[in-house]
Write a protein that holds these residues in place. Structure first.
Motif, PDB file in Angstrom:
ATOM      1  N   SER A   1       0.838  -1.197   0.000  1.00 30.93           N
ATOM      2  CA  SER A   1       0.000   0.000   0.000  1.00 30.93           C
ATOM      3  C   SER A   1       0.872   1.245   0.000  1.00 30.93           C
ATOM      4  O   SER A   1       2.045   1.216   0.400  1.00 30.93           O
ATOM      5  CB  SER A   1      -0.936   0.022   1.213  1.00 30.93           C
TER       6      SER A   1
ATOM      7  N   ALA B   1      -5.156   9.886   0.743  1.00 32.44           N
ATOM      8  CA  ALA B   1      -5.470   8.893  -0.292  1.00 32.44           C
ATOM      9  C   ALA B   1      -4.649   7.642   0.000  1.00 32.44           C
ATOM     10  O   ALA B   1      -3.453   7.725   0.290  1.00 32.44           O
ATOM     11  CB  ALA B   1      -5.153   9.428  -1.676  1.00 32.44           C
TER      12      ALA B   1
ATOM     13  N   GLY C   1      -3.873   3.814  -1.566  1.00 34.09           N
ATOM     14  CA  GLY C   1      -3.978   2.793  -2.602  1.00 34.09           C
ATOM     15  C   GLY C   1      -3.412   1.475  -2.109  1.00 34.09           C
ATOM     16  O   GLY C   1      -2.411   1.451  -1.380  1.00 34.09           O
ATOM     17  N   GLU C   2      -4.031   0.351  -2.525  1.00 33.05           N
ATOM     18  CA  GLU C   2      -3.641  -0.955  -2.008  1.00 33.05           C
ATOM     19  C   GLU C   2      -3.684  -2.033  -3.091  1.00 33.05           C
ATOM     20  O   GLU C   2      -4.513  -1.979  -3.996  1.00 33.05           O
ATOM     21  CB  GLU C   2      -4.577  -1.375  -0.876  1.00 33.05           C
TER      22      GLU C   2
ATOM     23  N   ALA D   1      -7.224  -4.706  -6.221  1.00 34.40           N
ATOM     24  CA  ALA D   1      -6.772  -3.321  -6.102  1.00 34.40           C
ATOM     25  C   ALA D   1      -7.859  -2.505  -5.425  1.00 34.40           C
ATOM     26  O   ALA D   1      -9.051  -2.721  -5.654  1.00 34.40           O
ATOM     27  CB  ALA D   1      -6.459  -2.739  -7.481  1.00 34.40           C
TER      28      ALA D   1
ATOM     29  N   ILE E   1      -8.790   1.641  -3.745  1.00 35.53           N
ATOM     30  CA  ILE E   1      -8.469   3.045  -3.524  1.00 35.53           C
ATOM     31  C   ILE E   1      -9.399   3.575  -2.446  1.00 35.53           C
ATOM     32  O   ILE E   1     -10.608   3.314  -2.484  1.00 35.53           O
ATOM     33  CB  ILE E   1      -8.572   3.872  -4.827  1.00 35.53           C
ATOM     34  N   ASN E   2      -8.832   4.256  -1.465  1.00 34.18           N
ATOM     35  CA  ASN E   2      -9.592   4.781  -0.340  1.00 34.18           C
ATOM     36  C   ASN E   2      -9.272   6.251  -0.137  1.00 34.18           C
ATOM     37  O   ASN E   2      -8.152   6.710  -0.406  1.00 34.18           O
ATOM     38  CB  ASN E   2      -9.240   4.042   0.954  1.00 34.18           C
ATOM     39  N   LEU E   3     -10.247   6.984   0.384  1.00 33.98           N
ATOM     40  CA  LEU E   3     -10.040   8.349   0.840  1.00 33.98           C
ATOM     41  C   LEU E   3     -10.349   8.402   2.323  1.00 33.98           C
ATOM     42  O   LEU E   3     -11.347   7.831   2.791  1.00 33.98           O
ATOM     43  CB  LEU E   3     -10.930   9.334   0.083  1.00 33.98           C
TER      44      LEU E   3
ATOM     45  N   TYR F   1     -12.287   6.275   6.896  1.00 29.98           N
ATOM     46  CA  TYR F   1     -11.920   5.989   5.512  1.00 29.98           C
ATOM     47  C   TYR F   1     -13.072   5.301   4.779  1.00 29.98           C
ATOM     48  O   TYR F   1     -13.866   4.572   5.377  1.00 29.98           O
ATOM     49  CB  TYR F   1     -10.690   5.064   5.458  1.00 29.98           C
TER      50      TYR F   1
ATOM     51  N   GLY G   1     -13.779   3.479   0.596  1.00 29.48           N
ATOM     52  CA  GLY G   1     -13.172   3.219  -0.700  1.00 29.48           C
ATOM     53  C   GLY G   1     -13.872   2.125  -1.465  1.00 29.48           C
ATOM     54  O   GLY G   1     -14.854   1.534  -1.012  1.00 29.48           O
TER      55      GLY G   1
ATOM     56  N   PHE H   1     -13.096  -1.397  -4.235  1.00 31.53           N
ATOM     57  CA  PHE H   1     -12.095  -2.373  -4.643  1.00 31.53           C
ATOM     58  C   PHE H   1     -12.629  -3.196  -5.802  1.00 31.53           C
ATOM     59  O   PHE H   1     -13.842  -3.313  -6.017  1.00 31.53           O
ATOM     60  CB  PHE H   1     -11.689  -3.281  -3.472  1.00 31.53           C
TER      61      PHE H   1
END
Length: 279
Positions: A194, A205, A207-208, A237, A239-241, A252, A254, A256
């Motif tokens: 990540s 932000a 990302g993973e 994959a 993405i989180n905010l 958080y 997001g 996936f």
């Protein structure tokens, strides 16, 4: 255990984040500290990829989905050098096609482990963990919650931040683990990476990539019960905010989606989680 495989809670994870810390390891809880992380996700799949990589729809317009709330905690045992951590999961599973609807609500595999501080290397920290997976359910109703087997995992982790990006506005995590379910299989290689970046004063932000490669003599694919599929490969994959309300509380959200599948359902969904620290 396909629902479990789709989640992001993988050993620890948001302790430390992007805040400045004088702790000897900001990714571990020290004496007098504790961390909890409530989490919920929604997962669904109506296609899978076979062992040759072909995309195949579920029969009879089938759809597998679940909601998975869980609670993660981390506590010091010997200061920052050894932490006790665990996860309590709950699953609301459903499979529906043109002929039937199956529903099951049950606990999942309880996770309990120890995480060890090994070494600090300038801006990076090397850690290792040992985790036990204890089934807290009985597979007596479809869709099942998991393998209904005791499991063990050994994992190594590298956490830190990159000076070329900034002193306190970024972090990275790389993890690799081997998980085995007794008495005979599956054996799983699990890789997680990540990158987090603060692009506003309190907005982050994240990302993973979450990779699972599972090997088992049981190679059959069960579209109506993805938790039982034990011979497969998957890369997810996300993405989180996140918003940091205080240094001790962040929230958080997001989405996936799987980007690689082999003998596994093509999953997608969303998730919400918070990080709460106590001093």
């Amino acid at each position: 255990m396909r629902g479990i495989k789709q989640l992001l809670i993988t050993g620890g994870l948001w302790a430390g984040m992007l805040t400045t810390s004088l702790a000897q390891n900001p990714w571990q809880q020290d004496r007098g500290e504790a961390l909890i992380s409530p989490f919920i996700s929604r997962y669904q799949a109506d296609f899978y990829r076979d062992k040759s990589g072909n995309k195949v729809p579920f029969e009879q317009n089938g759809l597998f989905q679940n909601y998975n709330p869980r609670l993660y905690f981390s506590l010091p045992v010997k200061g920052y050098k050894i932490n006790l951590f665990g996860t309590i999961p709950l699953f609301f599973n459903q499979y529906q096609d043109a002929n039937e609807t199956q529903k099951n609500t049950d606990l999942g595999d309880l996770e309990l482990g120890l995480r060890f501080h090994l070494k600090q290397m300038e801006r990076n920290y090397l850690l290792a963990s040992v985790t036990a997976f204890i089934p807290a359910y009985q597979n007596n109703q479809l869709p099942y919650t998991g393998f209904d087997r005791f499991g063990m995992e050994a994992r190594v982790m590298l956490y830190g931040n990159a000076a070329w990006i900034g002193d306190t506005n970024n972090f990275h995590k790389v993890e690799a683990g081997l998980r085995y379910f007794f008495p005979d299989d599956p054996l799983q290689l699990r890789i997680y990476a990540s990158e987090g970046y603060r692009f506003a004063k309190k907005v982050v932000a994240l990302g993973e990539l979450d990779c699972i490669f599972s090997n088992s003599s049981n190679s059959e694919f069960f579209e109506n019960n993805l938790q039982l599929v034990s011979d497969f490969g998957m890369v997810k994959a996300a993405i989180n905010l996140g918003y940091e309300f205080t240094p001790d509380f962040a929230l958080y959200g997001g989405i996936f989606h799987d980007v690689y599948n082999k003998n596994s359902g093509i999953g997608r969904g969303f998730q919400f989680f918070s990080v709460i620290k106590f001093n």
